[in-house]
Scaffold this motif. Structure first.
Motif, short mmCIF file in Angstrom:
data_model
loop_
_atom_site.label_atom_id
_atom_site.label_comp_id
_atom_site.label_asym_id
_atom_site.label_seq_id
_atom_site.Cartn_x
_atom_site.Cartn_y
_atom_site.Cartn_z
N MET A 266 0.83 -1.21 0.00
CA MET A 266 0.00 0.00 0.00
C MET A 266 0.87 1.26 0.00
N ASN A 267 2.07 1.16 0.55
CA ASN A 267 3.00 2.30 0.58
C ASN A 267 3.80 2.42 -0.72
N GLY A 268 3.48 1.60 -1.71
CA GLY A 268 4.16 1.70 -3.02
C GLY A 268 5.28 0.72 -3.22
N GLY A 269 5.46 -0.21 -2.28
CA GLY A 269 6.51 -1.21 -2.44
C GLY A 269 6.19 -2.19 -3.56
N LYS A 270 7.22 -2.77 -4.17
CA LYS A 270 7.05 -3.74 -5.26
C LYS A 270 7.37 -5.14 -4.74
N ALA A 271 6.83 -6.16 -5.42
CA ALA A 271 7.05 -7.54 -4.94
C ALA A 271 7.16 -8.50 -6.11
N LEU A 272 8.03 -9.48 -5.93
CA LEU A 272 8.17 -10.61 -6.85
C LEU A 272 7.89 -11.88 -6.05
N TRP A 273 6.82 -12.57 -6.40
CA TRP A 273 6.40 -13.78 -5.69
C TRP A 273 6.67 -15.01 -6.55
N LEU A 274 7.40 -15.98 -6.00
CA LEU A 274 7.60 -17.27 -6.65
C LEU A 274 7.09 -18.33 -5.69
N LEU A 275 5.90 -18.87 -5.96
CA LEU A 275 5.18 -19.70 -5.00
C LEU A 275 4.79 -21.04 -5.61
N ASP A 276 4.88 -22.08 -4.81
CA ASP A 276 4.34 -23.39 -5.19
C ASP A 276 3.04 -23.61 -4.42
N ILE A 357 13.59 -13.44 -25.14
CA ILE A 357 14.21 -14.33 -24.16
C ILE A 357 13.99 -15.78 -24.56
N GLU A 358 14.88 -16.65 -24.10
CA GLU A 358 14.77 -18.08 -24.35
C GLU A 358 13.61 -18.65 -23.53
N ALA A 359 13.16 -19.86 -23.87
CA ALA A 359 12.06 -20.50 -23.14
C ALA A 359 12.41 -20.65 -21.67
N VAL A 360 11.44 -20.38 -20.81
CA VAL A 360 11.61 -20.48 -19.34
C VAL A 360 11.12 -21.86 -18.90
N SER A 465 3.78 -19.03 -10.50
CA SER A 465 3.21 -20.18 -9.78
C SER A 465 4.17 -21.35 -9.70
N ASP A 466 5.46 -21.08 -9.56
CA ASP A 466 6.46 -22.14 -9.40
C ASP A 466 7.73 -21.54 -8.82
N GLY A 467 8.09 -21.95 -7.61
CA GLY A 467 9.31 -21.45 -6.99
C GLY A 467 10.57 -21.94 -7.66
N ASP A 468 10.50 -23.05 -8.41
CA ASP A 468 11.70 -23.61 -9.04
C ASP A 468 12.25 -22.74 -10.15
N VAL A 469 11.49 -21.76 -10.62
CA VAL A 469 11.97 -20.88 -11.69
C VAL A 469 13.24 -20.15 -11.27
#
Length: 565
Positions: A266-276, A357-360, A465-469
């Motif tokens: 809410m304060n403007g912070g950014k996030a990157l979520w990698l979750l299983d 970019i190459e395939a992920v 939707s995958d932490g292994d990335v």
């Protein structure tokens, strides 16, 4: 008559000399370079100029593309030299030289090759229908103020020929040098927090990505342990970071922890979520492995923001192979098999995060649903159209899955089974988020200068939707480069994708814009060249001789007519 002609010639010569001197004098004041290529590939972008303009002391570049090598690498050498000429013309502090790493006297560079991991590329050379292999060192080393960085000139590309790799590398050339120069000449300012304390990946499994990220940003671990006792202090400390990265948590978040993360956003912070959304468990009695859903207590959290990570697994026919051993001990053989639980995603989306970019590679990924609300959502990566969704729990048995997968590969997929279409696996969310805890009792109370915010400032996040990335493989105790699969000896685009993601989230779009430039590089058709070699050799030899003969006959005829009158 003769004297007049001589005077005219002398006068013309004098005027010509004066004109050349004057032109040279004016040229020293009005200097300009012209890029006559159709795609302007030697024209430095504004983002590149912003990076190199502040360089006010010598920056030296050693380029190891010198020697005898295939035609496509001579093209890479030529275009590298022309591009570096442009860098040097714009900023005279940038100097470069080409070095042959295989000639005598170049042994002094071997320690640098080992230190920076400058491994040679083995390339196939086709000439006159015959194939051979050669070693090429497609690297540069840039040095500035006591620091050095390696610059890769050849992009790794899955299943590509040497020509295709060089073509892709030429697309990437300006980015490669701009990226290297930025690491050397730009001071870091933004801070990235790596969230810890909820069972996230151990440092060794995310070491390569954050070692690379450290060249651009300040990196520090951050835990939410003190949320219950000192929530204001925790939030205040978290707000000093520009981005948080949550890499594969396995322990559920408490409501108090969610509230602090929510208020950070809410304060403007950014996030990157990698979750299983799943987990693997082995049955102690049967030894079978089962996939179950995993509850991280984040369902309401993401639901409010406009997405849902489903507790299921996706299977995709376009997937990375798996390597399994057969036989015992010394007689073991390792074979590749199709493994549909490892989707390969290369998006056709033209968003700067995923362009060029190459395939992920994913492993046991789940489907993401996007929900209607005011937040802008962009699907960055998804499965291929030939995919299916598998509900949980399910057993994961190689002896059952591999024969099924082989049958699909050999006979083609059943359209009634693989009918889920393109399933989202990575989503970008941008806009003004509404608090998860709006109109709800707050789990902790913020006091002092920090107050609860229900409608946030403009922000953005990426959910994968995958932490292994983000997980790098290990060679003993040494982390391997993210995206490299040692079992198949293949490179995937995981690292490039995540770097682009972080750059974008932190509004550091300069490098991304350079990367997304498109250039067209024509190459010769090797098969056609071999087939028509004799014809073109004869044409190149006989045509000049024929033209010379015609000119000689014509000139001789002209002289005879002129002087026989």
């Amino acid at each position: 008559m003769k004297k007049t002609s001589t005077k005219n010639n002398i006068g013309f010569a004098v005027l010509l000399i004066i004109g050349l001197v004057l032109l040279n004098f004016l040229g020293s004041y009005f200097y300009e370079r012209f890029d006559l290529t159709q795609d302007k590939r030697f024209t430095l972008s504004e983002e590149t100029k912003e990076i190199i303009a502040p360089i006010n002391s010598p920056l030296l570049v050693d380029v190891f593309l010198e020697g005898e090598f295939p035609a496509e690498f001579r093209r890479l050498q030529s275009e590298t030299e022309q591009l570096l000429d442009e860098f040097s013309a714009y900023n005279g502090n940038i100097k470069f030289k080409f070095i042959n790493p295989t000639e005598k006297g170049s042994e002094q560079f071997q320690p640098q090759f080992e230190k920076f991991g400058l491994t040679p590329a083995q390339v196939s050379v086709t000439e006159s229908g015959k194939q051979s292999t050669e070693l090429v060192y497609p690297w540069a080393l840039a040095h500035h103020n006591g620091k050095s960085v390696k610059i890769p000139l050849l992009k790794n590309q899955l299943g590509a020929t040497s020509e295709e790799r060089v073509n892709s590398s030429l697309q990437n050339l300006q980015y490669a040098f701009a990226d290297g120069f930025k690491k050397l000449a730009t001071e870091k300012s933004k801070k990235v927090a790596v969230l810890k304390g909820n069972g996230e990946y151990d440092d060794r499994y995310i070491a390569d990505f954050f070692a690379t990220l450290r060249d651009y940003y300040f990196i520090a671990p951050f835990t939410l342990d003190s949320v219950a006792s000192t929530p204001e202090k925790t939030l205040r400390a978290l707000n000093t970071f520009d981005l948080i990265v949550v890499a594969q948590p396995t322990v559920a978040f408490s409501d108090a922890e969610k509230y602090i993360l929510d208020q950070y956003l809410m304060n403007g912070g950014k996030a990157l979520w990698l979750l299983d959304a799943t987990q693997m468990q082995a049955d102690p009695t049967t030894g079978e492995t089962f996939a179950f859903g995993r509850d991280l207590n984040l369902n309401d959290f993401f639901f409010r923001y406009g997405i849902r990570i489903n507790p299921n697994l996706v299977k995709d026919v376009y997937a990375a192979p798996i390597v399994l051993a057969s036989g015992e001990e010394n007689e073991s053989q390792y074979n590749k098999y199709p493994w549909f639980f490892s989707p390969l995603s290369s998006s056709a989306n033209n968003h700067p995060i995923v362009t060029n970019i190459e395939a992920v590679k994913f492993d046991y990924a789940s489907a993401i649903d996007t929900l209607p609300n005011k937040i802008n959502k962009t699907i960055l990566l998804s499965t291929s159209p030939i995919s299916k969704i598998v509900g949980l729990p399910i057993p994961i048995d190689y002896n059952e899955e591999i024969p099924k997968n082989l049958q699909v590969v050999n006979e083609g997929p059943n359209p009634k089974e693989f009918n889920a279409g393109e399933i989202p696996l990575a989503v970008l969310l941008e806009g003004q988020f509404t608090s998860v805890f709006k109109n709800r009792v707050k789990p902790v109370k913020l006091q002092g200068a920090l107050k609860n915010i229900d409608e946030g400032k403009a922000s953005k996040m990426v959910v994968i939707s995958d932490g292994d990335v983000i997980k790098n493989q290990m060679q003993g105790n040494r982390p391997l480069e993210l995206g490299f699969d040692k079992t198949t000896n293949s490179f995937y685009g995981n690292k490039e994708f995540l770097l682009n993601t972080v750059n974008y989230l932190l509004d550091d779009s300069g490098l991304i814009n350079i990367r997304t430039r498109q250039i067209a590089v024509p190459f010769l058709d090797q098969q056609k060249t071999a087939d028509q070699r004799t014809k073109w050799q004869a044409l190149n030899l006989l045509l000049p001789l024929g033209l010379l003969l015609v000119f000689g006959i014509g000139f001789n005829y002209y002289r005879r007519r002129k002087y026989t009158r």
